[in-house]
Motif scaffolding. Sequence first.
Motif, PDB file in Angstrom:
ATOM      1  N   ASN A  92      35.658  51.373  41.559  1.00 48.43           N
ATOM      2  CA  ASN A  92      36.979  51.999  41.493  1.00 48.43           C
ATOM      3  C   ASN A  92      37.849  51.482  40.347  1.00 48.43           C
ATOM      4  OD1 ASN A  92      36.645  53.622  43.878  1.00 48.43           O
ATOM      5  ND2 ASN A  92      36.859  51.756  45.082  1.00 48.43           N
ATOM      6  N   PHE A  93      37.280  50.678  39.465  1.00 54.61           N
ATOM      7  CA  PHE A  93      38.058  50.206  38.329  1.00 54.61           C
ATOM      8  C   PHE A  93      38.488  51.390  37.463  1.00 54.61           C
ATOM      9  CE2 PHE A  93      35.373  46.548  39.399  1.00 54.61           C
ATOM     10  CZ  PHE A  93      36.316  45.522  39.429  1.00 54.61           C
ATOM     11  N   ASP A  94      39.664  51.278  36.879  1.00 54.93           N
ATOM     12  CA  ASP A  94      40.192  52.314  35.991  1.00 54.93           C
ATOM     13  C   ASP A  94      39.472  52.231  34.647  1.00 54.93           C
ATOM     14  OD1 ASP A  94      41.652  53.987  34.351  1.00 54.93           O
ATOM     15  OD2 ASP A  94      43.605  53.278  35.041  1.00 54.93           O
ATOM     16  N   GLU A  95      38.730  53.280  34.264  1.00 54.66           N
ATOM     17  CA  GLU A  95      37.963  53.269  33.029  1.00 54.66           C
ATOM     18  C   GLU A  95      38.835  53.099  31.794  1.00 54.66           C
ATOM     19  OE1 GLU A  95      35.165  56.421  32.617  1.00 54.66           O
ATOM     20  OE2 GLU A  95      34.358  56.182  34.649  1.00 54.66           O
ATOM     21  N   LYS A  96      40.101  53.466  31.905  1.00 56.29           N
ATOM     22  CA  LYS A  96      41.019  53.313  30.773  1.00 56.29           C
ATOM     23  C   LYS A  96      41.428  51.858  30.568  1.00 56.29           C
ATOM     24  CE  LYS A  96      42.975  57.957  31.320  1.00 56.29           C
ATOM     25  NZ  LYS A  96      44.208  58.737  31.603  1.00 56.29           N
ATOM     26  N   LYS A  97      41.049  51.004  31.528  1.00 56.49           N
ATOM     27  CA  LYS A  97      41.399  49.588  31.444  1.00 56.49           C
ATOM     28  C   LYS A  97      40.163  48.716  31.205  1.00 56.49           C
ATOM     29  CE  LYS A  97      45.459  49.953  34.465  1.00 56.49           C
ATOM     30  NZ  LYS A  97      46.139  49.398  35.654  1.00 56.49           N
ATOM     31  N   ILE A  98      39.116  49.320  30.627  1.00 58.53           N
ATOM     32  CA  ILE A  98      37.870  48.592  30.369  1.00 58.53           C
ATOM     33  C   ILE A  98      37.517  48.672  28.893  1.00 58.53           C
ATOM     34  CG2 ILE A  98      35.419  48.372  30.927  1.00 58.53           C
ATOM     35  CD1 ILE A  98      36.002  49.915  33.537  1.00 58.53           C
ATOM     36  N   PHE A  99      37.330  47.515  28.270  1.00 60.55           N
ATOM     37  CA  PHE A  99      36.858  47.440  26.893  1.00 60.55           C
ATOM     38  C   PHE A  99      35.486  46.787  26.922  1.00 60.55           C
ATOM     39  CE2 PHE A  99      37.061  44.914  22.746  1.00 60.55           C
ATOM     40  CZ  PHE A  99      36.562  45.970  21.989  1.00 60.55           C
ATOM     41  N   ALA A 100      34.444  47.558  26.572  1.00 56.20           N
ATOM     42  CA  ALA A 100      33.058  47.086  26.654  1.00 56.20           C
ATOM     43  C   ALA A 100      32.386  47.278  25.288  1.00 56.20           C
ATOM     44  CB  ALA A 100      32.312  47.843  27.741  1.00 56.20           C
ATOM     45  N   TYR A 114      37.251  43.799  42.445  1.00 55.36           N
ATOM     46  CA  TYR A 114      38.223  44.901  42.500  1.00 55.36           C
ATOM     47  C   TYR A 114      39.236  44.689  43.617  1.00 55.36           C
ATOM     48  CZ  TYR A 114      40.332  49.458  43.033  1.00 55.36           C
ATOM     49  OH  TYR A 114      41.260  50.473  43.147  1.00 55.36           O
ATOM     50  N   GLU A 115      38.756  44.310  44.789  1.00 60.22           N
ATOM     51  CA  GLU A 115      39.659  44.070  45.914  1.00 60.22           C
ATOM     52  C   GLU A 115      40.671  42.981  45.578  1.00 60.22           C
ATOM     53  OE1 GLU A 115      40.042  45.668  48.864  1.00 60.22           O
ATOM     54  OE2 GLU A 115      38.687  47.117  47.928  1.00 60.22           O
ATOM     55  N   LEU A 116      40.244  42.015  44.787  1.00 62.90           N
ATOM     56  CA  LEU A 116      41.098  40.882  44.437  1.00 62.90           C
ATOM     57  C   LEU A 116      42.225  41.272  43.492  1.00 62.90           C
ATOM     58  CD1 LEU A 116      41.311  37.775  44.835  1.00 62.90           C
ATOM     59  CD2 LEU A 116      39.896  37.539  42.780  1.00 62.90           C
ATOM     60  N   ILE A 117      41.955  42.236  42.576  1.00 59.65           N
ATOM     61  CA  ILE A 117      42.945  42.516  41.519  1.00 59.65           C
ATOM     62  C   ILE A 117      43.457  43.958  41.511  1.00 59.65           C
ATOM     63  CG2 ILE A 117      42.094  40.669  40.029  1.00 59.65           C
ATOM     64  CD1 ILE A 117      41.199  44.298  39.270  1.00 59.65           C
ATOM     65  N   LYS A 118      43.059  44.760  42.489  1.00 59.82           N
ATOM     66  CA  LYS A 118      43.358  46.190  42.446  1.00 59.82           C
ATOM     67  C   LYS A 118      44.851  46.512  42.405  1.00 59.82           C
ATOM     68  CE  LYS A 118      43.052  46.826  47.478  1.00 59.82           C
ATOM     69  NZ  LYS A 118      42.337  47.510  48.584  1.00 59.82           N
ATOM     70  N   ASP A 119      45.679  45.636  42.960  1.00 55.80           N
ATOM     71  CA  ASP A 119      47.118  45.899  42.989  1.00 55.80           C
ATOM     72  C   ASP A 119      47.872  45.194  41.862  1.00 55.80           C
ATOM     73  OD1 ASP A 119      46.924  47.476  45.314  1.00 55.80           O
ATOM     74  OD2 ASP A 119      46.907  45.676  46.575  1.00 55.80           O
ATOM     75  N   LYS A 120      47.122  44.581  40.950  1.00 59.84           N
ATOM     76  CA  LYS A 120      47.730  43.858  39.834  1.00 59.84           C
ATOM     77  C   LYS A 120      47.689  44.710  38.555  1.00 59.84           C
ATOM     78  CE  LYS A 120      48.993  40.349  40.351  1.00 59.84           C
ATOM     79  NZ  LYS A 120      50.257  39.824  40.953  1.00 59.84           N
ATOM     80  N   ASN A 121      48.470  44.303  37.593  1.00 59.74           N
ATOM     81  CA  ASN A 121      48.414  44.904  36.261  1.00 59.74           C
ATOM     82  C   ASN A 121      47.263  44.224  35.531  1.00 59.74           C
ATOM     83  OD1 ASN A 121      48.894  46.121  33.824  1.00 59.74           O
ATOM     84  ND2 ASN A 121      50.797  45.008  33.396  1.00 59.74           N
ATOM     85  N   TYR A 122      46.111  44.883  35.475  1.00 57.95           N
ATOM     86  CA  TYR A 122      44.905  44.224  34.979  1.00 57.95           C
ATOM     87  C   TYR A 122      44.295  44.957  33.784  1.00 57.95           C
ATOM     88  CZ  TYR A 122      41.962  47.838  37.188  1.00 57.95           C
ATOM     89  OH  TYR A 122      41.365  49.020  37.526  1.00 57.95           O
ATOM     90  N   PHE A 123      43.441  44.231  33.084  1.00 59.39           N
ATOM     91  CA  PHE A 123      42.605  44.820  32.036  1.00 59.39           C
ATOM     92  C   PHE A 123      41.300  44.041  32.015  1.00 59.39           C
ATOM     93  CE2 PHE A 123      41.121  46.384  28.005  1.00 59.39           C
ATOM     94  CZ  PHE A 123      41.702  47.638  27.902  1.00 59.39           C
ATOM     95  N   ILE A 124      40.228  44.714  31.581  1.00 56.95           N
ATOM     96  CA  ILE A 124      38.893  44.114  31.592  1.00 56.95           C
ATOM     97  C   ILE A 124      38.281  44.163  30.210  1.00 56.95           C
ATOM     98  CG2 ILE A 124      36.530  44.358  32.482  1.00 56.95           C
ATOM     99  CD1 ILE A 124      37.924  45.845  34.921  1.00 56.95           C
TER     100      ILE A 124
END
Length: 288
Positions: free
Chosen positions: A126-134, A103-113
């Motif tokens: 602290n990951f944004d749940e709207k940016k997680i596909f599980a 999270y610390e590595l990518i928190k300021d980037k436009n990311y998706f998981i």
Amino acid sequence: MFTRLYLKNLKKVKEIIDEADYVLIGAGSGLSAAGGLDYSNKDVFKENYSPFIKKGYKTIWDGLVDNWTVTQENKKSYWAYWANHINNIYYKANYTKPYEDLYELIKDKNYFIVTTNCDGQFYKGNFDEKKIFAPQGSYGYFQCEKPCSEDVYNNEAMIDKMLSSFDEDKLIIGEEDVPICPRCGRLLRPNLRVDDTFVDKPHLANIDDYYEFVESAKNHKIVLLELGVGFNTPGIIRFPFEKMTKYLNETTLVRFNTTEHGVRKGIEDKTILIDHDIKESLEALVKI
């Protein structure tokens, strides 16, 4: 001991992440294992599953394989193992360091998981749940064994109830605590993708956002961070990531894997292999 090539690759990875417009994370079981949730580690099993050693189990996987399907005949012993397992991996487990550093590595980037992990680690930080596909399910839910609906059921209270009647000598739970479907009366089972009866609807909520993220990234600099992904379900992360690397121009694949780190032909020059411990690698990247 860190080699010169390893440190050089880490610095290159950090530069690529810093310069990227999009960061797509693909996380497999190796990421959780790096944080101590290791299904093949005998010490982890001894510490957290000691009552089951008498059955000859040496790792978490041993117990899962021996309790793969719930039936009327094995339901009390099946749930004795699974209730302990879900409690250990999902409810008791702390948010682990590799996820924190990621999270610390990518928190300021436009990311998706996109992740095949069902242990809830991405939802504890602290990951944004709207940016997680599980898409593989969650240890936090049960479903009907032969789905009579698309409903899934939060299982925290049911897990607590089963653990309260867990007999460490007989390795069973009480008959009255076996979880039953409230709609049809069949047995419940973990809501995991183990066969074609998996209830996947609750886990597809962000699939369109995932596709839109990839579509938006096509003409931009994108880095694919693949962490601990093997060949159990390669069609979800590993193969799509390799395909994206091949066909999207400004794409770099960073594959963190200590064992299964081969690369598809044709993308070698667009891939960086980090075959060192994932936990140590993420810690080092955060410090660069």
